[in-house]
Write a protein that holds these residues in place. Sequence first.
Motif, PDB file in Angstrom:
ATOM      1  N   ILE A  53     101.940  82.764 -45.454  1.00  0.00           N
ATOM      2  CA  ILE A  53     100.935  81.694 -46.057  1.00  0.00           C
ATOM      3  C   ILE A  53     100.744  81.869 -47.535  1.00  0.00           C
ATOM      4  N   PRO A  54     101.383  81.137 -48.124  1.00  0.00           N
ATOM      5  CA  PRO A  54     101.377  81.394 -49.758  1.00  0.00           C
ATOM      6  C   PRO A  54      99.930  80.896 -50.179  1.00  0.00           C
ATOM      7  N   GLY A  55      98.934  81.772 -50.152  1.00  0.00           N
ATOM      8  CA  GLY A  55      97.865  81.370 -50.596  1.00  0.00           C
ATOM      9  C   GLY A  55      96.951  82.521 -50.312  1.00  0.00           C
ATOM     10  N   LEU A  56      95.725  82.253 -50.542  1.00  0.00           N
ATOM     11  CA  LEU A  56      94.433  83.163 -50.556  1.00  0.00           C
ATOM     12  C   LEU A  56      94.247  83.595 -48.946  1.00  0.00           C
ATOM     13  N   VAL A  57      94.965  84.638 -48.441  1.00  0.00           N
ATOM     14  CA  VAL A  57      94.996  85.193 -47.239  1.00  0.00           C
ATOM     15  C   VAL A  57      93.648  85.781 -46.829  1.00  0.00           C
ATOM     16  N   PHE A  58      93.041  86.677 -47.616  1.00  0.00           N
ATOM     17  CA  PHE A  58      91.901  87.501 -47.408  1.00  0.00           C
ATOM     18  C   PHE A  58      90.950  87.400 -48.734  1.00  0.00           C
ATOM     19  N   GLY A  59      89.702  86.906 -48.350  1.00  0.00           N
ATOM     20  CA  GLY A  59      88.700  86.986 -49.559  1.00  0.00           C
ATOM     21  C   GLY A  59      88.114  85.426 -49.796  1.00  0.00           C
ATOM     22  N   ASP A  60      87.103  85.348 -50.545  1.00  0.00           N
ATOM     23  CA  ASP A  60      86.343  84.202 -50.829  1.00  0.00           C
ATOM     24  C   ASP A  60      87.195  83.588 -52.183  1.00  0.00           C
ATOM     25  N   LYS A  61      87.153  82.502 -52.354  1.00  0.00           N
ATOM     26  CA  LYS A  61      87.755  81.710 -53.644  1.00  0.00           C
ATOM     27  C   LYS A  61      86.600  81.907 -54.546  1.00  0.00           C
ATOM     28  N   ARG A  62      85.547  82.217 -54.344  1.00  0.00           N
ATOM     29  CA  ARG A  62      84.288  82.004 -55.405  1.00  0.00           C
ATOM     30  C   ARG A  62      84.033  83.699 -55.846  1.00  0.00           C
ATOM     31  N   LYS A  63      85.068  84.509 -55.218  1.00  0.00           N
ATOM     32  CA  LYS A  63      84.691  85.959 -55.727  1.00  0.00           C
ATOM     33  C   LYS A  63      85.228  86.091 -57.036  1.00  0.00           C
TER      34      LYS A  63
ATOM     35  N   PRO B 172      93.126  96.142 -39.126  1.00  0.00           N
ATOM     36  CA  PRO B 172      92.945  95.154 -39.402  1.00  0.00           C
ATOM     37  C   PRO B 172      92.336  94.874 -40.981  1.00  0.00           C
ATOM     38  N   PHE B 173      92.901  93.952 -41.536  1.00  0.00           N
ATOM     39  CA  PHE B 173      92.474  93.595 -42.997  1.00  0.00           C
ATOM     40  C   PHE B 173      90.850  93.656 -43.181  1.00  0.00           C
ATOM     41  N   ALA B 174      90.324  92.974 -42.053  1.00  0.00           N
ATOM     42  CA  ALA B 174      88.885  92.813 -42.139  1.00  0.00           C
ATOM     43  C   ALA B 174      88.009  94.211 -42.070  1.00  0.00           C
ATOM     44  N   ASP B 175      88.775  95.128 -41.580  1.00  0.00           N
ATOM     45  CA  ASP B 175      88.129  96.532 -41.607  1.00  0.00           C
ATOM     46  C   ASP B 175      88.305  97.324 -42.721  1.00  0.00           C
ATOM     47  N   TYR B 176      89.592  97.137 -43.375  1.00  0.00           N
ATOM     48  CA  TYR B 176      89.867  97.761 -44.718  1.00  0.00           C
ATOM     49  C   TYR B 176      89.583  97.170 -46.137  1.00  0.00           C
ATOM     50  N   LEU B 177      90.021  95.893 -46.203  1.00  0.00           N
ATOM     51  CA  LEU B 177      89.893  95.377 -47.641  1.00  0.00           C
ATOM     52  C   LEU B 177      88.590  95.178 -47.953  1.00  0.00           C
ATOM     53  N   PRO B 178      87.680  94.886 -47.042  1.00  0.00           N
ATOM     54  CA  PRO B 178      85.972  95.010 -47.709  1.00  0.00           C
ATOM     55  C   PRO B 178      85.439  96.264 -48.128  1.00  0.00           C
ATOM     56  N   LEU B 179      86.059  97.352 -47.840  1.00  0.00           N
ATOM     57  CA  LEU B 179      85.692  98.653 -48.270  1.00  0.00           C
ATOM     58  C   LEU B 179      85.830  98.758 -49.737  1.00  0.00           C
ATOM     59  N   TYR B 180      86.833  98.061 -50.341  1.00  0.00           N
ATOM     60  CA  TYR B 180      87.197  98.151 -51.787  1.00  0.00           C
ATOM     61  C   TYR B 180      87.047  96.814 -52.234  1.00  0.00           C
ATOM     62  N   ASP B 181      86.339  95.814 -51.480  1.00  0.00           N
ATOM     63  CA  ASP B 181      85.996  94.576 -52.133  1.00  0.00           C
ATOM     64  C   ASP B 181      87.233  93.741 -52.901  1.00  0.00           C
ATOM     65  N   LEU B 182      88.269  93.958 -51.882  1.00  0.00           N
ATOM     66  CA  LEU B 182      89.702  93.373 -52.369  1.00  0.00           C
ATOM     67  C   LEU B 182      89.970  92.025 -51.845  1.00  0.00           C
ATOM     68  N   ALA B 183      90.417  91.022 -52.553  1.00  0.00           N
ATOM     69  CA  ALA B 183      90.741  89.893 -52.056  1.00  0.00           C
ATOM     70  C   ALA B 183      92.428  89.962 -52.003  1.00  0.00           C
ATOM     71  N   LEU B 184      93.032  88.956 -51.392  1.00  0.00           N
ATOM     72  CA  LEU B 184      94.501  89.138 -51.106  1.00  0.00           C
ATOM     73  C   LEU B 184      95.266  87.616 -51.206  1.00  0.00           C
ATOM     74  N   ILE B 185      96.212  87.613 -51.926  1.00  0.00           N
ATOM     75  CA  ILE B 185      97.255  86.439 -52.221  1.00  0.00           C
ATOM     76  C   ILE B 185      98.492  86.880 -52.034  1.00  0.00           C
ATOM     77  N   GLU B 186      99.233  86.053 -51.369  1.00  0.00           N
ATOM     78  CA  GLU B 186     100.789  86.079 -50.788  1.00  0.00           C
ATOM     79  C   GLU B 186     101.524  84.955 -51.644  1.00  0.00           C
ATOM     80  N   MET B 187     102.627  85.120 -51.660  1.00  0.00           N
ATOM     81  CA  MET B 187     103.460  83.955 -52.346  1.00  0.00           C
ATOM     82  C   MET B 187     105.003  83.743 -51.370  1.00  0.00           C
ATOM     83  N   HIS B 188     105.698  84.492 -51.891  1.00  0.00           N
ATOM     84  CA  HIS B 188     107.105  84.579 -51.238  1.00  0.00           C
ATOM     85  C   HIS B 188     107.926  83.251 -51.314  1.00  0.00           C
ATOM     86  N   GLU B 189     108.084  82.564 -50.207  1.00  0.00           N
ATOM     87  CA  GLU B 189     109.018  81.401 -50.573  1.00  0.00           C
ATOM     88  C   GLU B 189     108.466  80.420 -51.314  1.00  0.00           C
ATOM     89  N   ALA B 190     107.178  80.452 -51.507  1.00  0.00           N
ATOM     90  CA  ALA B 190     106.600  79.548 -52.656  1.00  0.00           C
ATOM     91  C   ALA B 190     106.863  79.843 -54.082  1.00  0.00           C
TER      92      ALA B 190
END
Length: 348
Positions: A55-65, A108-126
């Motif tokens: 999914i080349p996009g914002l995989v985890f987190g809020d766009k308003r972050k 799961p991301f939902a248990d790990y990334l919020p601990l550090y207030d991290l958002a996540l984007i992936e790209m690859h084929e895009a």
Amino acid sequence: MKLTQAHTDAGDVLEALNQISKGRMVMDWNEVTSGTNPYVVMKNSNIPGKSVIEIPGLVFGDKRKPVSRIGVGMTLTESVIELASAMKLDLIIVHHPVADAASSGGVPFADYLPLYDLALIEMHEAFHGLHPGLTLLHGHRKLKTDIAFGGIPGNILHKGIALEEVRTAGDILNRIDSFMGREIDRDILEAERAIRGEASLQEATLANPARLLSGTPGSTVKHVLHFFPHTGFTLEHLEKALAMYPETDTIIASISRVREDHEFVGLARRRGLNFIVGNPHSVEIMENGLPLAYALEMLLPQVDIFLLRERITAVPLKEVGHVQMVEYGKEMAATHLVAKSSRAVQML
């Protein structure tokens, strides 16, 4: 256009990436479910439960972050997440697709990334095919690129012409060695071996140098086919490509590698073609990550960009140099992992 507003959020970063990728990013989650974005791709080896959707996009987190510090990496791992935490990054952008647990220390991301207030984007084929850097590093200028050769998404084939200063297979090997700074990596490895007392320590980049598997260093290079074996590129694909471009004198396989006895190399030898294995996957952070990071810096100059580069080493168990941890490892193994438990003894 530069995105230079006073405050940047994850949505602004996504917009910048959409500009960089020429509109390939997922900007609305409906693109994932509707199938309208061709860069949303399922990767599947038919191992139950192990497939992943890119999914080349914002995989985890809020766009308003709010975002002021971004890390650009290749592959998300727990080490990357922990480094991002220590550096107080707001957002991680990785090239490769991510998956719950596999990319986040087994949880799961939902248990790990919020601990550090991290958002996540992936790209690859895009991101594939957007710049000619990989081909230029390997000594040729790409004339044509197919990012879905044989109808397989991500199965990339470049048709190129050698740069003016590149005349032989040896020139390509020397060019790669120089550009990638292998001398620096060699110095670092030798120093680490001495400091740790681990004479046989190996490092992923140095363990996989560019090599000539067919032809000689003095063999002429002009017409190049360049592909990446791990993308699903087959012998049939290579034969088809050679039929399409019969003038080819040099084949380059990079990012992933093949060995001397591979059928690709056999075909090259039978046809009298040069066959070079170029840069390994471990330096794609420089080939693809560095251009992406600089592009983001140009579009988002108010944001601090960091390059997240993992360094992987291996050492024979008998040479592990940290005595205290060796003793710890042996005690845990002997006492808890190998010795028969008292319950098992009672059952015998």
